[in-house]
Structures are given as C-alpha cells and as structure tokens.
Design an enzyme around this catalytic site. Sequence first.
Site, PDB file in Angstrom:
ATOM      1  CB  CYS A 136      -0.889  -0.024   1.235  1.00  0.00           C
ATOM      2  SG  CYS A 136      -1.877   1.465   1.439  1.00  0.00           S
ATOM      3  CB  CYS A 187      -0.390   2.066   5.678  1.00  0.00           C
ATOM      4  SG  CYS A 187      -1.130   0.526   5.090  1.00  0.00           S
ATOM      5  CB  CYS A 192      -5.140  -0.658   2.262  1.00  0.00           C
ATOM      6  SG  CYS A 192      -3.997  -1.018   3.602  1.00  0.00           S
ATOM      7  CB  CYS A 242      -4.321   2.897   5.865  1.00  0.00           C
ATOM      8  SG  CYS A 242      -4.092   2.854   4.078  1.00  0.00           S
ATOM      9  CB  CYS A 282      -9.411  -4.212 -11.721  1.00  0.00           C
ATOM     10  SG  CYS A 282      -9.101  -3.031 -13.026  1.00  0.00           S
TER      11      CYS A 282
HETATM   12 ZN   LIG Z   1      -2.788   0.970   3.523  1.00  0.00          ZN
END
Ligand SMILES: [Zn+2]
Length: 151
Positions: free
Chosen positions: A69, A72, A118, A121, A141
């Site tokens: 991510c 984070c 995610c 976060c 996707c």
């Molecule tokens: Zn994240």
Amino acid sequence: MKDKILKWNDVLNFANNGNPAPDRRVEKKDEEWRQQLTEEEFYITRKKGTEARFSGEHCSRYEPGKYGCVCCDNELFDSGEKFDSGTGWPSFTLPIKENAIKYHKDGSFGMIRIEVMCNVCDSHLGHVFQDGPQPSGLRYCINSVSMKKID
Ligand SMILES: [Zn+2]
C-alpha cells in the site's frame, strides 16, 4: 494464500457480512495524508479516484516481488499472482493474504461493484471482478498509483 483460495462467494461474504480483522490499523486525517502523498496518490487512494488506463508504472511490469500500500506499506499482492488482463490496470488473481484487503459494496456510477481497499488504512485500491483466471476466478483490478513495489 497457500492454505486457502478465495472465491467470489468469499468476497461477497466479506462485503456483506464483515471483513477479516487486519494485523494492525493506521488512521490519519486527510491533512496528514495530503502531506505524505502526492496529489495524484491522495486523489486516488483517499478520494477513490481512478487512474487512466495504461498510465500506471506497474501495469506491464512482472518482475518478482511484492506490492504494498502506497499509504501504509501493508503488503497487498505478490507478483506471482499478477497477470495480464489487457484492461490497462495492474491485475491480480489473489491478495497476498486473506486479511490484507477489505471489501466494500460500491453503488457508484449506477452499478453494484465490489470495491477493494487496504485493510490497514482503508486506502482505495480498485475493484474486484469475477472474470479472473482459475483457480480463484477473481480479477483484482488495481490502480498502480495505490501501490509501491517492495523488495
Ligand atoms: Zn494501507
């Protein structure tokens, strides 16, 4: 994901009945994210934007490694699950582990789609569809901008 292969029914179950618990949580205010991210990263990950097709740097790259991510560092996908979907966005058949991702029913644009975020976060990543390759049959996707290559 060696132990269990996610299927579309699992995705629907998470979206309808609750997501798996994340390993940790990161929560920040918009102003904090704005300082940390580029304008484009902020727009896509925190405001649920979508990058232009074929614009992303991870779209046509298949080097081994993991994708995390951009907000984070939570590990999201492994290059081993990446495939060429021809859509112009990085596409994966499975997340790196079940609780890396959270799922949310998205009714924008007059369609019901499953948004993927995610799980640490709540960064917007993209959507998941049920026309991916076997054995999962899933196609995640994902916006390139939402991810960074790790190792
Ligand atoms: Zn994240």
